[in-house]
Motif scaffolding. Sequence first.
Motif, PDB file in Angstrom:
ATOM      1  N   SER A 125      19.689 -19.243 -33.954  1.00  0.00           N
ATOM      2  CA  SER A 125      21.010 -19.852 -34.144  1.00  0.00           C
ATOM      3  C   SER A 125      21.051 -21.325 -33.763  1.00  0.00           C
ATOM      4  CB  SER A 125      22.054 -19.096 -33.312  1.00  0.00           C
ATOM      5  OG  SER A 125      22.133 -17.741 -33.699  1.00  0.00           O
ATOM      6  N   ALA A 126      20.039 -21.817 -33.058  1.00  0.00           N
ATOM      7  CA  ALA A 126      20.051 -23.201 -32.576  1.00  0.00           C
ATOM      8  C   ALA A 126      19.943 -24.190 -33.740  1.00  0.00           C
ATOM      9  CB  ALA A 126      18.899 -23.407 -31.601  1.00  0.00           C
TER      10      ALA A 126
ATOM     11  N   HIS B  22       0.840  -1.192   0.000  1.00  0.00           N
ATOM     12  CA  HIS B  22       0.000   0.000   0.000  1.00  0.00           C
ATOM     13  C   HIS B  22       0.877   1.244   0.000  1.00  0.00           C
ATOM     14  CE1 HIS B  22      -3.892  -2.009   0.663  1.00  0.00           C
ATOM     15  NE2 HIS B  22      -3.159  -2.920   1.292  1.00  0.00           N
ATOM     16  N   VAL B  23       0.576   2.150  -0.918  1.00  0.00           N
ATOM     17  CA  VAL B  23       1.217   3.458  -0.966  1.00  0.00           C
ATOM     18  C   VAL B  23       0.095   4.480  -0.819  1.00  0.00           C
ATOM     19  CG1 VAL B  23       2.609   5.058  -2.305  1.00  0.00           C
ATOM     20  CG2 VAL B  23       3.065   2.598  -2.445  1.00  0.00           C
ATOM     21  N   GLY B  24      -0.025   5.052   0.376  1.00  0.00           N
ATOM     22  CA  GLY B  24      -1.171   5.903   0.664  1.00  0.00           C
ATOM     23  C   GLY B  24      -2.438   5.074   0.616  1.00  0.00           C
ATOM     24  N   ASP B  25      -3.394   5.531  -0.181  1.00  0.00           N
ATOM     25  CA  ASP B  25      -4.653   4.795  -0.318  1.00  0.00           C
ATOM     26  C   ASP B  25      -4.623   3.803  -1.476  1.00  0.00           C
ATOM     27  OD1 ASP B  25      -5.753   6.184   1.800  1.00  0.00           O
ATOM     28  OD2 ASP B  25      -6.535   7.785   0.508  1.00  0.00           O
ATOM     29  N   GLN B  26      -3.496   3.748  -2.182  1.00  0.00           N
ATOM     30  CA  GLN B  26      -3.416   2.878  -3.351  1.00  0.00           C
ATOM     31  C   GLN B  26      -2.793   1.532  -3.000  1.00  0.00           C
ATOM     32  OE1 GLN B  26      -1.224   5.372  -6.187  1.00  0.00           O
ATOM     33  NE2 GLN B  26      -3.096   5.466  -7.407  1.00  0.00           N
ATOM     34  N   LYS B  27      -3.347   0.488  -3.596  1.00  0.00           N
ATOM     35  CA  LYS B  27      -2.792  -0.853  -3.461  1.00  0.00           C
ATOM     36  C   LYS B  27      -2.015  -1.171  -4.732  1.00  0.00           C
ATOM     37  CE  LYS B  27      -4.145  -5.645  -2.501  1.00  0.00           C
ATOM     38  NZ  LYS B  27      -5.304  -6.559  -2.269  1.00  0.00           N
ATOM     39  N   ILE B  28      -0.723  -1.409  -4.594  1.00  0.00           N
ATOM     40  CA  ILE B  28       0.148  -1.640  -5.748  1.00  0.00           C
ATOM     41  C   ILE B  28       0.653  -3.075  -5.700  1.00  0.00           C
ATOM     42  CG2 ILE B  28       2.301  -0.971  -6.880  1.00  0.00           C
ATOM     43  CD1 ILE B  28       1.890   1.827  -5.741  1.00  0.00           C
ATOM     44  N   LEU B  29       0.578  -3.751  -6.839  1.00  0.00           N
ATOM     45  CA  LEU B  29       1.055  -5.130  -6.922  1.00  0.00           C
ATOM     46  C   LEU B  29       2.512  -5.126  -7.361  1.00  0.00           C
ATOM     47  CD1 LEU B  29       0.062  -8.077  -6.632  1.00  0.00           C
ATOM     48  CD2 LEU B  29      -0.296  -8.081  -9.108  1.00  0.00           C
ATOM     49  N   ALA B  30       3.384  -5.561  -6.463  1.00  0.00           N
ATOM     50  CA  ALA B  30       4.809  -5.653  -6.783  1.00  0.00           C
ATOM     51  C   ALA B  30       5.122  -7.070  -7.246  1.00  0.00           C
ATOM     52  CB  ALA B  30       5.638  -5.311  -5.548  1.00  0.00           C
ATOM     53  N   HIS B  31       6.156  -7.216  -8.057  1.00  0.00           N
ATOM     54  CA  HIS B  31       6.513  -8.543  -8.551  1.00  0.00           C
ATOM     55  C   HIS B  31       8.021  -8.733  -8.506  1.00  0.00           C
ATOM     56  CE1 HIS B  31       8.058  -6.933 -12.380  1.00  0.00           C
ATOM     57  NE2 HIS B  31       7.012  -6.132 -12.374  1.00  0.00           N
ATOM     58  N   ASP B  32       8.424  -9.994  -8.513  1.00  0.00           N
ATOM     59  CA  ASP B  32       9.841 -10.308  -8.603  1.00  0.00           C
ATOM     60  C   ASP B  32      10.362  -9.888  -9.976  1.00  0.00           C
ATOM     61  OD1 ASP B  32       9.892 -11.408  -6.089  1.00  0.00           O
ATOM     62  OD2 ASP B  32       9.630 -13.465  -6.774  1.00  0.00           O
ATOM     63  N   PRO B  33      11.688  -9.736 -10.119  1.00  0.00           N
ATOM     64  CA  PRO B  33      12.229  -9.450 -11.455  1.00  0.00           C
ATOM     65  C   PRO B  33      11.778 -10.512 -12.460  1.00  0.00           C
ATOM     66  CG  PRO B  33      13.923  -9.172  -9.789  1.00  0.00           C
ATOM     67  CD  PRO B  33      12.740  -9.782  -9.092  1.00  0.00           C
ATOM     68  N   ILE B  34      11.506 -10.084 -13.682  1.00  0.00           N
ATOM     69  CA  ILE B  34      11.027 -10.999 -14.720  1.00  0.00           C
ATOM     70  C   ILE B  34      12.149 -11.946 -15.127  1.00  0.00           C
ATOM     71  CG2 ILE B  34      10.175 -11.116 -17.096  1.00  0.00           C
ATOM     72  CD1 ILE B  34       8.929  -8.282 -16.455  1.00  0.00           C
ATOM     73  N   HIS B  35      11.789 -13.210 -15.262  1.00  0.00           N
ATOM     74  CA  HIS B  35      12.748 -14.279 -15.548  1.00  0.00           C
ATOM     75  C   HIS B  35      12.027 -15.244 -16.479  1.00  0.00           C
ATOM     76  CE1 HIS B  35      14.162 -18.426 -14.319  1.00  0.00           C
ATOM     77  NE2 HIS B  35      15.322 -17.876 -14.577  1.00  0.00           N
ATOM     78  N   SER B  36      12.179 -15.040 -17.791  1.00  0.00           N
ATOM     79  CA  SER B  36      11.403 -15.804 -18.770  1.00  0.00           C
ATOM     80  C   SER B  36      12.259 -16.913 -19.379  1.00  0.00           C
ATOM     81  CB  SER B  36      10.882 -14.872 -19.869  1.00  0.00           C
ATOM     82  OG  SER B  36      10.005 -15.565 -20.734  1.00  0.00           O
ATOM     83  N   LEU B  37      11.819 -18.138 -19.181  1.00  0.00           N
ATOM     84  CA  LEU B  37      12.567 -19.338 -19.557  1.00  0.00           C
ATOM     85  C   LEU B  37      12.552 -19.579 -21.065  1.00  0.00           C
ATOM     86  CD1 LEU B  37      13.925 -22.073 -18.594  1.00  0.00           C
ATOM     87  CD2 LEU B  37      11.595 -23.013 -18.588  1.00  0.00           C
ATOM     88  N   PHE B  38      13.655 -20.148 -21.567  1.00  0.00           N
ATOM     89  CA  PHE B  38      13.668 -20.708 -22.916  1.00  0.00           C
ATOM     90  C   PHE B  38      14.571 -21.934 -22.931  1.00  0.00           C
ATOM     91  CE2 PHE B  38      17.089 -17.549 -22.904  1.00  0.00           C
ATOM     92  CZ  PHE B  38      18.147 -18.218 -23.495  1.00  0.00           C
ATOM     93  N   LEU B  39      14.337 -22.825 -23.867  1.00  0.00           N
ATOM     94  CA  LEU B  39      15.165 -24.017 -24.062  1.00  0.00           C
ATOM     95  C   LEU B  39      15.444 -24.169 -25.548  1.00  0.00           C
ATOM     96  CD1 LEU B  39      12.697 -25.077 -21.793  1.00  0.00           C
ATOM     97  CD2 LEU B  39      14.609 -26.634 -21.416  1.00  0.00           C
ATOM     98  N   VAL B  40      16.707 -24.443 -25.875  1.00  0.00           N
ATOM     99  CA  VAL B  40      17.118 -24.585 -27.273  1.00  0.00           C
ATOM    100  C   VAL B  40      18.011 -25.817 -27.409  1.00  0.00           C
ATOM    101  CG1 VAL B  40      16.982 -22.130 -27.839  1.00  0.00           C
ATOM    102  CG2 VAL B  40      19.101 -23.046 -26.899  1.00  0.00           C
ATOM    103  N   PRO B  41      17.951 -26.518 -28.539  1.00  0.00           N
ATOM    104  CA  PRO B  41      18.846 -27.656 -28.743  1.00  0.00           C
ATOM    105  C   PRO B  41      20.300 -27.195 -28.819  1.00  0.00           C
ATOM    106  CG  PRO B  41      17.065 -27.630 -30.373  1.00  0.00           C
ATOM    107  CD  PRO B  41      17.040 -26.315 -29.678  1.00  0.00           C
ATOM    108  N   GLY B  42      21.180 -27.979 -28.214  1.00  0.00           N
ATOM    109  CA  GLY B  42      22.595 -27.638 -28.277  1.00  0.00           C
ATOM    110  C   GLY B  42      23.383 -28.285 -27.165  1.00  0.00           C
ATOM    111  N   THR B  43      24.603 -27.816 -26.998  1.00  0.00           N
ATOM    112  CA  THR B  43      25.490 -28.354 -25.974  1.00  0.00           C
ATOM    113  C   THR B  43      26.380 -27.238 -25.456  1.00  0.00           C
ATOM    114  OG1 THR B  43      26.993 -30.202 -25.469  1.00  0.00           O
ATOM    115  CG2 THR B  43      27.421 -28.982 -27.497  1.00  0.00           C
ATOM    116  N   GLY B  44      27.078 -27.527 -24.367  1.00  0.00           N
ATOM    117  CA  GLY B  44      28.018 -26.574 -23.793  1.00  0.00           C
ATOM    118  C   GLY B  44      29.308 -27.282 -23.453  1.00  0.00           C
TER     119      GLY B  44
END
Length: 219
Positions: free
Chosen positions: A203-204, A124-146
């Motif tokens: 590039s995969a 809550h900031v004053g009378d407002q309710k604000i939805l906070a979130h964790d940093p965005i972390h968007s998954l991806f998977l690609v064929p390959g090796t390391g």
Amino acid sequence: MPHDPNAHLDQMLLDLIDHSPIGAVPATPSYMDTLRRLIAAHQVYASADHKGGYVTARSLAARPVFHANNLEAFLSGKIEATALESNASIYSRYVGSLPAAQQARAEGMRILVAGKPAHHRAKHVGDQKILAHDPIHSLFLVPGTGPHPGVPGNYLYGSTLQLRVDDGSAWSVHIHDSDDGMAFCDVGSVAAAFEKLQEVLASAPFNMNELSALGFSFK
């Protein structure tokens, strides 16, 4: 055009690997020399699914890539980054694409790869309710090796990662194998991060050491 004296043996070994259920390679000197040459040329990778086996880059080229299924909507400005498909959902689609024999092992790596669900917290900031979130972390998977093989199905996994929870945050794109191999590229904006992701997807399949051409560094 000059004739490549290795072409016939290269093709024969690629065919052998593709047709072997475990990616086996005959342990003869000529095949071992050919294998080393094809690995150096990024045409063959150590298999993530069969110890001592191999997989060809050409076979991995037919594998799908996995990322948020509404990525295009985000890139066109139709949705916010917080509305991107969840990592759990992306990972479930990846697991479902694998042969049944590999799915249990992939499920055992879910937390490692997809992480825990993001948290959204109300404040809550004053009378407002604000939805906070964790940093965005968007998954991806690609064929390959390391430096080490990837996760089941011969996939590398990574994320587009917001480094701070604010509109001006820097972002980074991280890519991992199944062990401690990691490549990363830090960029200055969300747009640059997802542009870099698109370069990676296009590039995969690849060996992580090839990502230096896309501006990645390694740990």
